[in-house]
Structure formats: C-alpha cells, structure tokens
Scaffold this motif. Sequence first.
Motif, short mmCIF file in Angstrom:
data_model
loop_
_atom_site.label_atom_id
_atom_site.label_comp_id
_atom_site.label_asym_id
_atom_site.label_seq_id
_atom_site.Cartn_x
_atom_site.Cartn_y
_atom_site.Cartn_z
N LEU A 1 -43.98 -4.75 -5.34
CA LEU A 1 -43.86 -5.11 -3.75
C LEU A 1 -44.61 -6.59 -3.75
CD1 LEU A 1 -42.56 -5.09 -1.13
CD2 LEU A 1 -44.42 -3.40 -0.61
N MET A 2 -45.86 -6.61 -4.15
CA MET A 2 -46.78 -7.56 -4.04
C MET A 2 -46.14 -8.98 -4.65
SD MET A 2 -48.69 -7.49 -1.34
CE MET A 2 -49.45 -8.98 -1.80
N MET A 3 -45.83 -8.74 -5.93
CA MET A 3 -45.03 -9.88 -6.66
C MET A 3 -43.80 -10.22 -6.10
SD MET A 3 -46.80 -10.26 -9.30
CE MET A 3 -45.79 -11.34 -10.38
N ALA A 4 -42.99 -9.25 -5.63
CA ALA A 4 -41.93 -9.71 -4.64
C ALA A 4 -42.37 -10.66 -3.58
CB ALA A 4 -40.96 -8.71 -4.39
N ALA A 5 -43.26 -10.01 -2.48
CA ALA A 5 -43.72 -10.91 -1.52
C ALA A 5 -44.40 -12.41 -1.77
CB ALA A 5 -44.92 -9.99 -0.79
N ARG A 6 -45.29 -12.40 -2.90
CA ARG A 6 -45.74 -13.52 -3.46
C ARG A 6 -44.82 -14.56 -3.80
NH1 ARG A 6 -49.74 -15.00 -0.88
NH2 ARG A 6 -50.49 -16.42 -2.33
N ASN A 7 -43.65 -14.16 -4.51
CA ASN A 7 -42.87 -14.91 -4.89
C ASN A 7 -41.86 -15.54 -3.68
OD1 ASN A 7 -40.93 -15.91 -7.05
ND2 ASN A 7 -39.28 -14.95 -5.86
N ARG A 8 -41.95 -14.97 -2.44
CA ARG A 8 -41.36 -15.36 -1.25
C ARG A 8 -42.35 -16.03 -0.43
NH1 ARG A 8 -36.51 -13.24 0.71
NH2 ARG A 8 -35.15 -12.12 -0.77
N HIS A 9 -43.51 -16.27 -1.11
CA HIS A 9 -44.91 -16.93 -0.28
C HIS A 9 -45.02 -16.20 0.87
CE1 HIS A 9 -43.95 -20.27 -3.35
NE2 HIS A 9 -42.52 -20.28 -2.59
N LEU A 10 -44.97 -14.91 0.76
CA LEU A 10 -45.45 -13.92 1.86
C LEU A 10 -46.90 -13.31 1.61
CD1 LEU A 10 -42.17 -12.17 2.76
CD2 LEU A 10 -43.13 -14.21 3.87
N ALA A 11 -47.61 -13.21 2.53
CA ALA A 11 -48.96 -12.26 2.44
C ALA A 11 -48.54 -11.01 2.48
CB ALA A 11 -49.91 -13.27 3.55
N THR A 12 -49.63 -10.16 2.40
CA THR A 12 -49.59 -8.63 2.61
C THR A 12 -49.18 -8.33 4.09
OG1 THR A 12 -51.30 -8.41 0.86
CG2 THR A 12 -50.76 -6.44 2.32
N ARG A 13 -49.87 -9.22 5.10
CA ARG A 13 -49.43 -8.90 6.51
C ARG A 13 -48.16 -9.33 6.83
NH1 ARG A 13 -53.01 -13.32 6.29
NH2 ARG A 13 -52.01 -15.49 6.98
N SER A 14 -47.40 -9.99 6.05
CA SER A 14 -46.02 -10.21 6.53
C SER A 14 -45.10 -9.34 6.07
CB SER A 14 -45.40 -11.65 5.85
OG SER A 14 -46.63 -12.71 6.32
N ILE A 15 -45.53 -7.94 5.25
CA ILE A 15 -44.56 -7.06 5.03
C ILE A 15 -44.39 -6.11 5.90
CG2 ILE A 15 -44.18 -5.27 3.12
CD1 ILE A 15 -46.11 -6.85 1.31
N GLU A 16 -43.05 -5.72 6.33
CA GLU A 16 -42.89 -4.85 7.42
C GLU A 16 -42.46 -3.56 6.88
OE1 GLU A 16 -39.70 -4.19 11.06
OE2 GLU A 16 -39.83 -6.18 10.20
N VAL A 17 -43.01 -2.55 7.24
CA VAL A 17 -42.78 -1.25 6.78
C VAL A 17 -42.39 -0.22 7.99
CG1 VAL A 17 -43.86 0.82 5.39
CG2 VAL A 17 -44.35 -1.46 4.73
N ARG A 18 -41.46 0.37 7.73
CA ARG A 18 -40.67 1.48 8.75
C ARG A 18 -40.65 2.73 7.85
NH1 ARG A 18 -37.45 -2.83 9.68
NH2 ARG A 18 -35.69 -1.83 8.75
N LEU A 19 -41.64 3.66 8.02
CA LEU A 19 -41.52 4.88 7.15
C LEU A 19 -40.36 5.76 7.54
CD1 LEU A 19 -45.27 6.15 7.73
CD2 LEU A 19 -44.35 4.66 5.83
N GLY A 20 -39.88 6.03 6.40
CA GLY A 20 -38.67 7.00 6.45
C GLY A 20 -37.26 6.10 6.65
N ASP A 21 -37.42 4.73 6.60
CA ASP A 21 -36.50 3.83 7.07
C ASP A 21 -36.32 2.61 5.76
OD1 ASP A 21 -34.22 2.54 7.67
OD2 ASP A 21 -35.19 1.46 9.46
N ALA A 22 -37.16 1.82 5.59
CA ALA A 22 -37.05 0.63 4.84
C ALA A 22 -38.41 -0.38 4.98
CB ALA A 22 -35.74 -0.20 5.23
N VAL A 23 -38.39 -1.27 3.88
CA VAL A 23 -39.28 -2.29 3.75
C VAL A 23 -38.61 -3.54 3.91
CG1 VAL A 23 -41.22 -3.11 2.28
CG2 VAL A 23 -40.96 -0.79 2.29
N THR A 24 -39.07 -4.22 4.43
CA THR A 24 -38.60 -5.53 5.00
C THR A 24 -39.41 -6.95 4.51
OG1 THR A 24 -37.35 -4.79 6.73
CG2 THR A 24 -37.34 -6.96 6.52
#
Length: 551
Positions: free
Chosen positions: A90-113
């Motif tokens: 997930l971090m590799m995919a985020a860094r590929n989009r130039h996103l930091a850890t704090r930019s990852i949105e998590v909804r438990l039981g639903d999805a990661v955006t």
Amino acid sequence: PRMGQAQLAEYLQKYTLRDVKGIPDPDSLVDSLLGADVPEANVVYPPIEPLAKYAGGAGLLNLGYGGDRYVRTEPLVLRYGDSYLPSFSLMMAARNRHLATRSIEVRLGDAVTLDDYVIPSDRELRIYPHFYRGRKDQPAFRTYSILDVINRQVESSAFRGKTVLVGLTARQHVSPMITPIGEVMPPVMVTANTVSSLLNDELYSVPVWATLARLLALAGIALYLMFFLPRLRLGTGLAITALLGIGLLNVHFYYMISESIWIKLMTPLLALVVGHLAINAKHYLEHSLRSIHQELSAANRALGQSFQAQGQLDQAFEMYRKVEADESVLNHLYNLGLDYERKRQFNKAVAVFKYIAAQQPDYSDVLERIQRTQQVSDALLGGGSQMGGAAAANGTLVISTTGVQKPMLGRYEIDKELGRGAMGMVYLGHDPKIGRTVAIKTMSLAQEFEGDKLADVKARFFREAETAGRLNHPNIVTIYDVGEDQDLSYIAMDYLKGDNLLAWCKPDNLLPAVEVIDLMIQVADALDYAGRQNVVHRDIKPANIIYDQAS
C-alpha cells in the motif's frame, strides 16, 4: 496484542495511518459482534531510528516466517495495539502517486482510498493480487544481483522510471512462499506481484454478491446432497455430480479470467465431491450392514425380554429400540411402559409410550396413556420424597390432601400456586429459616430436554438467572436464589403484591392518563438500567408488569 497493550516507538508514529474511520469500540457489545476490523500484527520489527529518519514511508511486510507460507491475499491495513499501519505494498502504491501516509483514507469494513482511487478489497481490507508467470524458467520481474549494481556492471538506465524493490532472493536466505499459480517465490517477488497488481489496477475484486453466490452455491450443493442424490441410481448420480462440478469450475474460471472477479467456488466444489463420496460410501455400508442388523435384531429382542423379566427396565428399553418395531415388539414395549408405571417412574413410562406412538400412533390406547401418565409425571416431578407420592394429579406441587406436609423446593416451603405457564409454574413460598416470603418460578427442563441438550439449557437457565440477580433497581424484581431440586429448576424472587397490567387494559377499567405516564416512566427507567448492565428484556408486555395501585 490487545488494544492499548502494544505501542510503537515515538519515532515510528509518523508512519501510522491517521485517517481511519469506523474503529470499533472494544467495550461495545454491538461492535464486538458486528464491527469490522483488520488483521492484527502480533510482532513488528521496525527499522532502526537512523534509517527511519530518512525513509519516505514504512509499511508491514510478510516475510513468510511463522509457518504462514501460503499467500493468496494481502491485508492493506494491519492493527498493532492502538495503531493502524499500512502494508508495504500500500505504501508503494501511495508513493507512486506521490502521496504521504497521512493522505491514505481508511474506512474499516469498507475500503482504502488513494485520492480518487478506491482499491478493490474485501470487508477486512484484504486485496487479491494477480500473480504473473515468467517465461523460460525466468521470473516475471527482472532481477539484478546487488553485487553487480555495486560494481557498476548494471547501467543506471535499467532502473530509470521503474519501481525498484530491494530484497533477498537466494533460497538459503529466505523462507519461500507458495503462490496460487503453483510457483514458489521469495517474499520480495510476492511483493513485486502485489505492487504491480496495485499499480496496474489488476487486482481481483470480491464484490458483495460474490459472497452471496458462494453461499447460494453451498446451499444448492447441500440440498442436492441431502434430498436428490440419495434418490438417484449410482450412475445417474455420478453423471449429475460431474456436470455440477464442471459447471462450478467453468463459472469460477470465467469470472476470474474474463471479469477479474474471484468467486470462492472451490469450497462448494470440494463439498460436492466429498459429499458425493460420503453418500455413496454410506449406501454401500448400509447395504452391507443390513444383513448384520437383521441378525442382531433377534438377539436384541431376546435380550430385551430377559432384561424386562429381571426388572432391568432401562436396559430392556435400550434393547427394544434396536429392534425393528413390529407388532410383537410394540407389545413388549407397551408392557414395559406398564412396568415403569408400576415402579412409579412415570416420566420413563411417557418416553416408552411416546416411542410407541411414533412407530404406530393408533396402537391400542397409547395416546390416552401418554396424556394420563404425563399428568401424573408432571404432578410428581417436583414432589419426590417430600410428597411421599401423594401429589395431586393436576401437575402442581400444592397438595390438598390433609395430613401431608407442605412440599419443599430447595430450602423453600411451598404455600400455594400463583400461576402456570407453558414450561413451568409459579408458587408462593417462604424460607422457614428467615421467614422471607418469595415467589418461586419453576421450569421442568428435564421433561423437555435430555442429554447434552439438557445440560446446555440448564447452564443457560442458571446463567440468565445469575445475570438478572446482579440487577438492583426499585422497579426490577429482586432475585434471591436459583437452584435445582429433583430435576426441577427454580428461581426464588421477591413476592410482589398487586396485579399485572392486563387487569387495567380493559375498556371499562382503564387507568388515568397520569398513572399510565408514570408507569411508562418507571418501566423505561428500569429497562434503561438493565440495558446499561448489558441485560435485554425480550418479552415486555402488560402481563409481565406488576402494578400495586395501593403503593
């Protein structure tokens, strides 16, 4: 580790996920039953602080240790104590989009955006990556020796514009992992497949309807195995089972290859194969054992007659039940029931007569005998030695016969009957030692259940009584005692004066509105208190609310 027991070092806090929604409350009963969470990481090995200082991100990686060598899915998010950590992929995919850890949105039981990209995952936020096959014994992803890179034997242009993973690939240094395509890969190659699937949007999706389809397939296979296959001939059943198996395989691979949807149909397929083999084996065994059963039947009948003649009625009943119930056996069973009545074991007599009725309902007067014997059995159920066999035939512990002591239930003396229900009765009694007046609710559990089921029902009965006994509220009846006497379970509680609200539910005898509102407030207050103690009353009705208008 449980929530709050494991903590990350301070310098690692920046790598935790901040935007996490739907975190379950560990103290909430609803969340513990229905809440969604992610897998837990029992142990993490973080990077050392000097290295972490310069890292752009950090994520958890499964290295295949601890016996977890089979890989089909990968969790995008894992919980460690109170912290939620991203996976390395997930971090590799985020860094590929130039996103930091704090930019990852998590909804438990639903999805990661990631920005506007919703990563396909299941309810536990696990992804199902695509694994790529190599060609000519070469891996799907190009690998370079670290020594060749250090010695500048590899041009830097080979890495330009590429996502580069650094890891061990030599078998003697890693724990190889087994993938769904049958290839054994080092952990870094598994990660490469996962990251590539994420970056190229080649993940298999598991929509909600796929789970429903699997359950429906299981249900259909179960119905086929239970109701249809046993009626078919051996060859016909084998042909239909083969067609069903081929159909499941075709559906599975069609959706996986053409639609990138993973429907877990291997479990229904396995159930179909195992069930077919088991049913055919059962038919073969039944055919082989039928002749043995016929030979044993005559021996069991003779043993039953011998046991009955010796007065060993329980053993006789056991033997008779192993014999095919023809007219002769029913005659022996009927006489056995009469023998139980002579020994005043009325509950066992009822069991014998019910067995006869199940085999032949119109046999003699068995139905009438069940009713008569059941009434006597109910009357004697709680009396035992205290009644001396003189209980009334109306099923109550209270005896009107003069010269007979009042019956005892545990340490309580029964004074009179207050009411009766489907499975028990309520009596007015008192504790002779302290003079406390109590209402005693009884339940004849032994008459309704037996064996392991009886033990389970009793345990649940006493557990619920214990739970209610912990409640202390002026509008909730107080539980004083709970116990068992002669297979009769009982609860001793405070005796309440007054009547239930049914007396004031008639049009010509309604309470004033002010009293009704006051009653509603008191009942709501009691239910609120019980609810805060995690106790739910599932039968609120006027008949279960006692109201003393004088008090």
